[in-house]
Design an enzyme around this catalytic site. Structure first.
Site, PDB file in Angstrom:
ATOM      1  N   PHE A  89      -0.068  11.341   8.156  1.00  0.00           N
ATOM      2  CA  PHE A  89      -1.255  10.479   7.531  1.00  0.00           C
ATOM      3  C   PHE A  89      -2.261  11.031   7.406  1.00  0.00           C
ATOM      4  O   PHE A  89      -3.205  11.903   7.333  1.00  0.00           O
ATOM      5  CB  PHE A  89      -1.312  10.065   9.857  1.00  0.00           C
ATOM      6  N   ASP A  98       6.484   3.910   3.621  1.00  0.00           N
ATOM      7  CA  ASP A  98       6.686   4.816   4.725  1.00  0.00           C
ATOM      8  C   ASP A  98       8.462   5.215   5.199  1.00  0.00           C
ATOM      9  O   ASP A  98       9.188   5.513   4.634  1.00  0.00           O
ATOM     10  CB  ASP A  98       5.980   4.200   6.114  1.00  0.00           C
ATOM     11  N   ASP A 100       0.724  -1.144   0.066  1.00  0.00           N
ATOM     12  CA  ASP A 100       0.077   0.114   0.088  1.00  0.00           C
ATOM     13  C   ASP A 100       0.558   1.496   0.096  1.00  0.00           C
ATOM     14  O   ASP A 100       0.748   2.427  -1.075  1.00  0.00           O
ATOM     15  CB  ASP A 100      -1.296  -0.012   1.618  1.00  0.00           C
TER      16      ASP A 100
HETATM   17  P1  IMP Z   1       7.008   1.718   7.262  1.00  0.00           P
HETATM   18  O1  IMP Z   1       7.416   1.291   5.548  1.00  0.00           O
HETATM   19  O2  IMP Z   1       7.630   0.343   7.627  1.00  0.00           O
HETATM   20  O3  IMP Z   1       7.356   2.377   7.558  1.00  0.00           O
HETATM   21  O4  IMP Z   1       5.514   0.700   7.067  1.00  0.00           O
HETATM   22  C1  IMP Z   1       4.209   1.013   6.434  1.00  0.00           C
HETATM   23  C2  IMP Z   1       2.718   0.484   6.470  1.00  0.00           C
HETATM   24  O5  IMP Z   1       2.506   1.340   7.384  1.00  0.00           O
HETATM   25  C3  IMP Z   1       2.935   0.788   5.382  1.00  0.00           C
HETATM   26  O6  IMP Z   1       2.621  -0.626   5.058  1.00  0.00           O
HETATM   27  C4  IMP Z   1       1.059   1.022   5.939  1.00  0.00           C
HETATM   28  O7  IMP Z   1       0.142  -0.387   6.755  1.00  0.00           O
HETATM   29  C5  IMP Z   1       1.423   1.706   7.541  1.00  0.00           C
HETATM   30  N1  IMP Z   1       1.398   3.042   7.182  1.00  0.00           N
HETATM   31  C6  IMP Z   1       2.332   3.527   6.609  1.00  0.00           C
HETATM   32  N2  IMP Z   1       2.049   5.322   6.614  1.00  0.00           N
HETATM   33  C7  IMP Z   1       0.323   5.138   7.062  1.00  0.00           C
HETATM   34  C8  IMP Z   1      -0.857   6.392   6.565  1.00  0.00           C
HETATM   35  O8  IMP Z   1      -0.397   7.516   6.315  1.00  0.00           O
HETATM   36  N3  IMP Z   1      -1.589   6.095   6.948  1.00  0.00           N
HETATM   37  C9  IMP Z   1      -2.096   4.360   7.246  1.00  0.00           C
HETATM   38  N4  IMP Z   1      -1.416   3.431   7.545  1.00  0.00           N
HETATM   39  C10 IMP Z   1       0.567   4.182   6.937  1.00  0.00           C
END
Ligand code: IMP
Length: 191
Positions: free
Chosen positions: A162, A113, A110
């Protein structure tokens, strides 16, 4: 915005519309279809639950119309660590159901981040001897990236805010919102 949905009053503004998501999904599927036209055994799509569910469903159908055949696998992971920031230490809640040796794997994400979850997942999948591993991510927050992840296919770069909708939640809600938007500040205050 559709009339009369329960979430209308909670959304401050739309960042990416349904139409934009639809067009971008077709575009990404087209790129993948071209690149994998000769992929032996088709593509194994790996979706990370739950946020990527909507994108997986739409992307797989778009790919099916124009590309090689694909199969679907689902994984669930949770990252250890405090608060909302992911730590990079990942625990598998649901593993793959089958062997991916020799398969062309495309991770369907999805949003990237911090990149920590994805970076861990790529290493994990690569350790299982697939023919290849690439990532298609619908959204990316470029300012937030802590670990550079080779995300070959990216839909939209969005601001480091967010967001909810199209699979993305706030406290498990708003996943069914068909577009991606930002919540009003009052919504956080009342939770
Ligand atoms: P990261 O890249 O390890 O920090 O985590 C990514 C995951 O965090 C994504 O797959 C999403 O499920 C969740 N995530 C990151 N940003 C958002 C946001 O803005 N809204 C909702 N979920 C988010």
């Amino acid at each position: 915005m559709a009339d009369g949905s329960w979430y209308d009053a909670d959304i401050d503004r739309v960042i990416i519309s349904e139409e934009q998501i639809r067009e971008k999904t077709e575009e990404l599927a087209k790129q993948v279809a071209v690149d994998y036209a000769d992929a032996d055994g088709g593509i194994l799509l790996v979706c990370v639950l739950k946020g990527a569910v909507m994108f997986m469903a739409d992307f797989a159908r778009a790919l099916g119309r124009q590309g090689p055949s694909s199969e679907m696998e689902f994984m669930a992971v949770s990252s250890y660590g405090s608060g909302t920031a992911s730590s990079g230490v990942v625990r598998i809640l649901k593993d793959l159901d089958r062997d991916i040796t020799g398969r062309h794997v495309v991770i369907v994400e999805d949003i990237v981040d911090s990149g920590l979850t994805l970076s861990w997942l790529m290493k994990y999948l690569q350790s299982r001897q697939p023919a290849s591993v690439e990532v298609v991510a619908l959204f990316r927050k470029p300012e937030a990236i802590k670990v550079p992840v080779p995300t070959k296919y990216v839909g939209f770069d969005i601001p480091s805010e967010f967001v909810v909708g199209y699979g993305l939640d706030f406290a498990e809600r708003y996943r069914e919102v068909p577009y991606v938007g930002v919540l009003r500040p009052e919504v956080y205050a009342r939770s």
